[in-house]
Write a protein that holds these residues in place. Structure first.
Motif, mmCIF file in Angstrom:
data_model
loop_
_atom_site.group_PDB
_atom_site.id
_atom_site.type_symbol
_atom_site.label_atom_id
_atom_site.label_comp_id
_atom_site.label_asym_id
_atom_site.label_seq_id
_atom_site.Cartn_x
_atom_site.Cartn_y
_atom_site.Cartn_z
ATOM 1 N N VAL A 131 -33.681 114.296 6.683
ATOM 2 C CA VAL A 131 -33.776 115.713 6.742
ATOM 3 C C VAL A 131 -32.675 116.469 6.537
ATOM 4 O O VAL A 131 -31.854 116.339 7.183
ATOM 5 N N ILE A 132 -32.409 117.274 5.283
ATOM 6 C CA ILE A 132 -31.258 118.089 5.209
ATOM 7 C C ILE A 132 -31.259 119.254 5.980
ATOM 8 O O ILE A 132 -32.278 120.158 6.008
ATOM 9 N N VAL A 133 -30.422 119.248 7.013
ATOM 10 C CA VAL A 133 -30.452 120.360 7.728
ATOM 11 C C VAL A 133 -29.515 121.836 7.240
ATOM 12 O O VAL A 133 -29.759 122.873 7.929
ATOM 13 N N ALA A 134 -28.623 121.598 6.341
ATOM 14 C CA ALA A 134 -27.933 122.650 6.174
ATOM 15 C C ALA A 134 -27.110 122.421 4.551
ATOM 16 O O ALA A 134 -26.978 120.894 4.224
ATOM 17 N N ALA A 135 -26.649 123.527 3.989
ATOM 18 C CA ALA A 135 -25.849 123.230 2.363
ATOM 19 C C ALA A 135 -24.606 124.059 2.852
ATOM 20 O O ALA A 135 -24.656 125.052 3.253
ATOM 21 N N GLU A 136 -23.442 123.377 2.607
ATOM 22 C CA GLU A 136 -22.358 124.164 2.784
ATOM 23 C C GLU A 136 -21.089 124.080 1.425
ATOM 24 O O GLU A 136 -20.654 122.970 1.421
ATOM 25 N N PRO A 137 -21.591 124.945 0.604
ATOM 26 C CA PRO A 137 -20.861 124.659 -0.524
ATOM 27 C C PRO A 137 -19.149 124.810 -0.541
ATOM 28 O O PRO A 137 -18.700 125.600 0.536
ATOM 29 N N GLN A 138 -18.518 124.129 -0.974
ATOM 30 C CA GLN A 138 -17.004 123.876 -0.848
ATOM 31 C C GLN A 138 -16.156 124.690 -1.921
ATOM 32 O O GLN A 138 -16.476 124.253 -3.158
ATOM 33 N N LEU A 139 -15.307 125.599 -1.640
ATOM 34 C CA LEU A 139 -14.703 126.417 -2.618
ATOM 35 C C LEU A 139 -13.172 125.938 -2.389
ATOM 36 O O LEU A 139 -12.693 125.813 -1.522
ATOM 37 N N PHE A 140 -12.666 125.600 -3.471
ATOM 38 C CA PHE A 140 -11.134 125.498 -3.533
ATOM 39 C C PHE A 140 -10.395 126.817 -3.716
ATOM 40 O O PHE A 140 -10.662 127.617 -4.591
ATOM 41 N N ARG B 1 -22.951 129.285 4.900
ATOM 42 C CA ARG B 1 -21.727 128.715 5.285
ATOM 43 C C ARG B 1 -20.816 128.321 4.032
ATOM 44 O O ARG B 1 -21.365 127.525 3.042
ATOM 45 N N LEU B 2 -19.460 128.531 4.124
ATOM 46 C CA LEU B 2 -18.838 128.269 2.928
ATOM 47 C C LEU B 2 -17.668 127.796 3.569
ATOM 48 O O LEU B 2 -16.896 128.147 4.233
ATOM 49 N N ASN B 3 -17.312 126.464 2.854
ATOM 50 C CA ASN B 3 -16.276 125.613 3.078
ATOM 51 C C ASN B 3 -15.148 125.990 2.082
ATOM 52 O O ASN B 3 -15.096 126.039 1.175
ATOM 53 N N LEU B 4 -13.664 126.389 2.879
ATOM 54 C CA LEU B 4 -12.735 126.599 2.047
ATOM 55 C C LEU B 4 -11.767 125.647 2.141
ATOM 56 O O LEU B 4 -11.221 125.161 3.149
ATOM 57 N N ARG B 5 -11.311 125.038 0.863
ATOM 58 C CA ARG B 5 -10.335 123.966 0.819
ATOM 59 C C ARG B 5 -9.190 124.210 0.121
ATOM 60 O O ARG B 5 -9.315 124.591 -0.964
ATOM 61 N N LYS B 6 -7.916 124.156 0.747
ATOM 62 C CA LYS B 6 -6.597 124.441 -0.142
ATOM 63 C C LYS B 6 -6.168 123.312 -0.961
ATOM 64 O O LYS B 6 -6.494 122.125 -0.672
ATOM 65 N N VAL B 7 -5.968 123.820 -2.077
ATOM 66 C CA VAL B 7 -5.428 123.042 -2.937
ATOM 67 C C VAL B 7 -4.215 123.361 -3.525
ATOM 68 O O VAL B 7 -3.810 124.344 -3.567
ATOM 69 N N ALA B 8 -3.197 122.621 -4.313
ATOM 70 C CA ALA B 8 -1.985 122.785 -4.641
ATOM 71 C C ALA B 8 -1.934 123.407 -6.159
ATOM 72 O O ALA B 8 -2.800 122.838 -6.840
ATOM 73 N N GLY B 9 -1.404 124.651 -6.192
ATOM 74 C CA GLY B 9 -1.558 125.269 -7.406
ATOM 75 C C GLY B 9 -2.797 126.195 -7.551
ATOM 76 O O GLY B 9 -3.618 126.199 -6.898
ATOM 77 N N PRO B 10 -2.784 126.626 -8.868
ATOM 78 C CA PRO B 10 -4.039 127.459 -9.292
ATOM 79 C C PRO B 10 -5.382 126.610 -9.145
ATOM 80 O O PRO B 10 -5.352 125.412 -9.396
ATOM 81 N N VAL B 11 -6.295 127.357 -8.811
ATOM 82 C CA VAL B 11 -7.752 126.699 -8.551
ATOM 83 C C VAL B 11 -8.227 126.277 -9.933
ATOM 84 O O VAL B 11 -8.702 125.182 -10.211
ATOM 85 N N PHE B 12 -8.007 127.218 -10.981
ATOM 86 C CA PHE B 12 -8.582 126.778 -12.200
ATOM 87 C C PHE B 12 -7.135 126.815 -13.281
ATOM 88 O O PHE B 12 -6.621 127.609 -12.839
ATOM 89 N N ASP B 13 -7.482 125.984 -14.387
ATOM 90 C CA ASP B 13 -6.482 126.060 -15.161
ATOM 91 C C ASP B 13 -6.698 127.457 -16.204
ATOM 92 O O ASP B 13 -7.448 128.191 -16.119
ATOM 93 N N ALA C 69 -21.104 128.907 -6.032
ATOM 94 C CA ALA C 69 -21.929 128.909 -5.185
ATOM 95 C C ALA C 69 -23.050 130.035 -5.323
ATOM 96 O O ALA C 69 -22.652 131.091 -5.952
ATOM 97 N N VAL C 70 -24.150 129.850 -4.971
ATOM 98 C CA VAL C 70 -25.123 130.756 -5.103
ATOM 99 C C VAL C 70 -26.008 130.947 -3.583
ATOM 100 O O VAL C 70 -26.173 130.218 -2.977
ATOM 101 N N LEU C 71 -25.757 132.406 -3.103
ATOM 102 C CA LEU C 71 -26.272 132.601 -1.667
ATOM 103 C C LEU C 71 -27.725 133.391 -1.996
ATOM 104 O O LEU C 71 -27.596 134.352 -2.727
ATOM 105 N N THR C 72 -28.675 133.065 -1.365
ATOM 106 C CA THR C 72 -29.950 133.722 -1.658
ATOM 107 C C THR C 72 -30.188 134.675 -0.393
ATOM 108 O O THR C 72 -29.891 134.443 0.849
ATOM 109 N N LEU C 73 -30.870 136.029 -0.656
ATOM 110 C CA LEU C 73 -31.178 136.855 0.362
ATOM 111 C C LEU C 73 -32.528 137.587 0.144
ATOM 112 O O LEU C 73 -32.945 137.271 -0.847
ATOM 113 N N ASN C 74 -33.010 138.083 1.176
ATOM 114 C CA ASN C 74 -34.297 138.860 1.090
ATOM 115 C C ASN C 74 -34.153 140.091 -0.013
ATOM 116 O O ASN C 74 -35.243 140.459 -0.711
ATOM 117 N N ASP C 75 -32.941 140.955 -0.006
ATOM 118 C CA ASP C 75 -32.804 142.016 -1.038
ATOM 119 C C ASP C 75 -31.499 142.133 -1.431
ATOM 120 O O ASP C 75 -30.540 142.350 -0.416
#
Length: 213
Positions: free
Chosen positions: A88-97, A135-147, A160-166
């Protein structure tokens, strides 16, 4: 629906997660069980949480008022044949660099209205921010996240995509806070209203509201 033995295992798993101070389970508890409702995750994890509480949590997640009611409904379905356990999947937590945890946390808290669920390290290298059911997880990376050429090649790639009622009230809230929008509020062909924000590391976060009627 899983069998009775799997339900018991699921309740015991929730109990272990609470004992181990696993933050995602705190949200599950506070959103389902009345006596924990509205409490911060940190307070939920400090409170007494028994097996009977975990069983009630499982029962209500399956639409039953109590554990005995769930078991009673399950008994006619129980057979001597072996069954395969279903996860059973109880939650989703996208990870952002991100390049800097403190800067990222400041943005999500000050601009987007999130709260810091936890932060690890001195200086911090990993953190989680939360708002309502997100819930969003933030992970530190060395240098720029994107080239340097990534956004030129993948201009609309979402982290990530977050859904809401309005979507509109949240869009107006972010607009007042001076958030940078990659895409302002618009109605999609299928009726949903969406917008996209950009964080300090160029992560694009989409927000999608329920289709209008």
């Amino acid at each position: 629906m899983p069998n009775i033995e799997n339900l018991r295992k699921q309740a015991k798993q929730y109990l272990r997660w609470h004992r181990d101070r696993h933050y995602p389970v705190a949200f599950q508890i506070s959103s389902v069980l009345d006596r924990f409702r509205g409490l911060p995750d940190s307070e939920v994890l400090k409170m007494d949480f028994k097996l009977t509480d975990a069983q009630e949590l499982v029962a209500k997640q399956y639409g039953f008022e109590s554990w005995p009611a769930l078991i009673k409904a399950m008994k006619p379905m129980t057979t001597t044949a072996s069954t395969v356990s279903k996860a059973v999947i109880v939650a989703a937590e996208p990870q952002l660099f991100v390049a800097n945890i403190e800067v990222a946390c400041d943005f999500y808290v000050r601009k987007l209205g999130f709260k810091i669920a936890f932060s690890y390290g001195k200086p911090p290298f990993y953190a989680q921010v939360a708002r309502d059911g997100a819930r969003l997880n933030l992970r530190k990376v060395a240098g720029p996240v994107f080239d340097s050429g990534f956004r030129g090649r993948e201009r609309d790639a979402l982290s990530a995509v977050l859904t809401l009622n309005d979507a509109k009230p949240l869009f107006l809230e972010f607009q007042t806070a001076g958030v940078t929008f990659h895409q302002t509020l618009r109605t999609e062909p299928w009726g949903s209203r969406t917008f996209i924000i950009q964080d300090p590391d160029e992560n694009l976060i989409g927000f999608a509201g329920a289709p209008t009627r």
